[in-house]
Design a protein around this motif. Structure first.
Motif, PDB file in Angstrom:
ATOM      1  N   GLY A  68      34.918  31.735  41.782  1.00  0.00           N
ATOM      2  CA  GLY A  68      35.043  30.367  42.274  1.00  0.00           C
ATOM      3  C   GLY A  68      36.468  29.943  42.555  1.00  0.00           C
ATOM      4  O   GLY A  68      36.702  28.844  43.055  1.00  0.00           O
ATOM      5  N   SER A  69      37.442  30.827  42.253  1.00  0.00           N
ATOM      6  CA  SER A  69      38.841  30.512  42.542  1.00  0.00           C
ATOM      7  C   SER A  69      39.143  30.777  44.015  1.00  0.00           C
ATOM      8  O   SER A  69      38.361  31.413  44.731  1.00  0.00           O
ATOM      9  CB  SER A  69      39.757  31.362  41.662  1.00  0.00           C
ATOM     10  N   SER A  70      40.301  30.295  44.463  1.00  0.00           N
ATOM     11  CA  SER A  70      40.702  30.508  45.849  1.00  0.00           C
ATOM     12  C   SER A  70      42.217  30.606  45.930  1.00  0.00           C
ATOM     13  O   SER A  70      42.936  30.276  44.991  1.00  0.00           O
ATOM     14  CB  SER A  70      40.195  29.372  46.749  1.00  0.00           C
ATOM     15  N   TRP A 123      41.513  39.811  45.174  1.00  0.00           N
ATOM     16  CA  TRP A 123      41.648  40.158  46.595  1.00  0.00           C
ATOM     17  C   TRP A 123      41.058  39.057  47.472  1.00  0.00           C
ATOM     18  O   TRP A 123      40.056  38.441  47.129  1.00  0.00           O
ATOM     19  CB  TRP A 123      40.934  41.481  46.873  1.00  0.00           C
ATOM     20  N   LEU A 124      41.697  38.838  48.619  1.00  0.00           N
ATOM     21  CA  LEU A 124      41.189  37.926  49.638  1.00  0.00           C
ATOM     22  C   LEU A 124      40.615  38.751  50.788  1.00  0.00           C
ATOM     23  O   LEU A 124      41.257  39.696  51.249  1.00  0.00           O
ATOM     24  CB  LEU A 124      42.301  37.026  50.182  1.00  0.00           C
ATOM     25  N   PRO A 139      38.323  32.384  49.162  1.00  0.00           N
ATOM     26  CA  PRO A 139      37.954  32.684  47.774  1.00  0.00           C
ATOM     27  C   PRO A 139      38.560  34.014  47.338  1.00  0.00           C
ATOM     28  O   PRO A 139      38.708  34.944  48.145  1.00  0.00           O
ATOM     29  CB  PRO A 139      36.420  32.751  47.819  1.00  0.00           C
ATOM     30  N   THR A 140      38.922  34.101  46.070  1.00  0.00           N
ATOM     31  CA  THR A 140      39.440  35.358  45.524  1.00  0.00           C
ATOM     32  C   THR A 140      38.270  36.178  44.985  1.00  0.00           C
ATOM     33  O   THR A 140      37.288  35.639  44.474  1.00  0.00           O
ATOM     34  CB  THR A 140      40.451  35.102  44.403  1.00  0.00           C
ATOM     35  N   HIS A 141      38.388  37.507  45.110  1.00  0.00           N
ATOM     36  CA  HIS A 141      37.321  38.413  44.703  1.00  0.00           C
ATOM     37  C   HIS A 141      37.860  39.523  43.807  1.00  0.00           C
ATOM     38  O   HIS A 141      39.001  39.978  43.981  1.00  0.00           O
ATOM     39  CB  HIS A 141      36.666  39.066  45.927  1.00  0.00           C
ATOM     40  N   THR A 142      37.021  39.964  42.898  1.00  0.00           N
ATOM     41  CA  THR A 142      37.276  41.173  42.131  1.00  0.00           C
ATOM     42  C   THR A 142      36.382  42.271  42.693  1.00  0.00           C
ATOM     43  O   THR A 142      35.188  42.051  42.935  1.00  0.00           O
ATOM     44  CB  THR A 142      36.962  40.961  40.639  1.00  0.00           C
ATOM     45  N   ALA A 195      39.247  46.066  34.063  1.00  0.00           N
ATOM     46  CA  ALA A 195      39.298  44.679  34.540  1.00  0.00           C
ATOM     47  C   ALA A 195      39.987  43.795  33.516  1.00  0.00           C
ATOM     48  O   ALA A 195      39.680  43.840  32.321  1.00  0.00           O
ATOM     49  CB  ALA A 195      37.888  44.171  34.816  1.00  0.00           C
ATOM     50  N   ASN A 196      40.956  43.007  34.004  1.00  0.00           N
ATOM     51  CA  ASN A 196      41.738  42.167  33.088  1.00  0.00           C
ATOM     52  C   ASN A 196      41.970  40.756  33.620  1.00  0.00           C
ATOM     53  O   ASN A 196      42.671  39.963  32.983  1.00  0.00           O
ATOM     54  CB  ASN A 196      43.082  42.842  32.771  1.00  0.00           C
ATOM     55  N   GLY A 197      41.405  40.444  34.779  1.00  0.00           N
ATOM     56  CA  GLY A 197      41.488  39.084  35.307  1.00  0.00           C
ATOM     57  C   GLY A 197      42.833  38.691  35.876  1.00  0.00           C
ATOM     58  O   GLY A 197      43.039  37.519  36.234  1.00  0.00           O
TER      59      GLY A 197
END
Length: 213
Positions: free
Chosen positions: A83-85, A133-134, A94-97, A125-127
């Protein structure tokens, strides 16, 4: 900002994946598709090869490369947003993992280094931002832009002015893409639905000999 990039614009198996200064070359454009099982495949638009974990080793620290699609776990990714951007060129995305399927391993910029040429790997994965990634859409086709024309039969082949000639009547052919001006063309909409193709080097236009139909 940096773009995901295939090192050297290579079309070979095993070519390294890195981050690099945005340059709008084919080495920085990727095609995202989803398989029937819901996993994502990320293909280099330049080479047609899949983003792949080296030797199929699903372990933290393993290098990311490109490799011929083989439908294995090493090329199967899950993509999720929290939900971040973030803003890029004035637009918010939006940012993606991006993770290897059925793992806690995310696509990661090694050491979190913001330097052109930094390696891309998978890592626990550490956030952190090194794993965010965009997905930025490719720029739209526009009149007056400079383009290479690639064959869908083999995307490593480009329309080319033979011998980089600047002489009237020079042949136009298909040749291995090499980034030269002999393979760069200005595409201009002269009137609605009618376009001209002009070589950057010679300023001459792609033409049907003697106007023959």
């Amino acid at each position: 900002p940096f773009s995901l990039d295939v090192s050297g614009g290579s079309n070979k198996n095993g070519a390294n994946v890195q981050i690099y200064t945005p340059n709008h070359t084919g080495a920085q454009f990727f095609v995202l598709t989803y398989r029937k099982d819901g996993t994502a495949q990320i293909l280099s638009k330049w080479s047609g090869k899949s983003l792949d974990v080296l030797n199929g080793t699903v372990a933290s620290g393993t290098n990311v490369q490109q490799y011929t699609d083989n439908d294995t776990r090493a090329q199967s990714w899950t993509i999720a947003t929290d939900g971040s951007s973030a803003t890029y060129n004035g637009d918010s995305y939006p940012t993606h993992t991006v993770k290897i399927v059925n793992s806690n391993l995310a696509m990661d910029i090694a050491g979190g280094s913001m330097a052109s040429g930094t390696n891309v790997r998978v890592y626990t994965a550490n956030g952190t931002e090194a794993q965010q990634w965009l997905f930025v859409p490719a720029p739209p086709f526009a009149s007056g832009g400079i383009y290479e024309l690639r064959s869908l039969l083999d995307t490593t082949m480009a329309v080319d002015v033979a011998g980089a000639s600047t002489t009237k009547g020079a042949n136009v052919q298909l040749w291995k893409a090499n980034g030269s001006n002999a393979q760069k063309f200005i595409i201009t909409e002269e009137e609605a639905g009618k376009w001209s193709i002009q070589n950057v080097s010679s300023d001459m236009f792609v033409d049907v000999k003697n106007g023959s139909a």
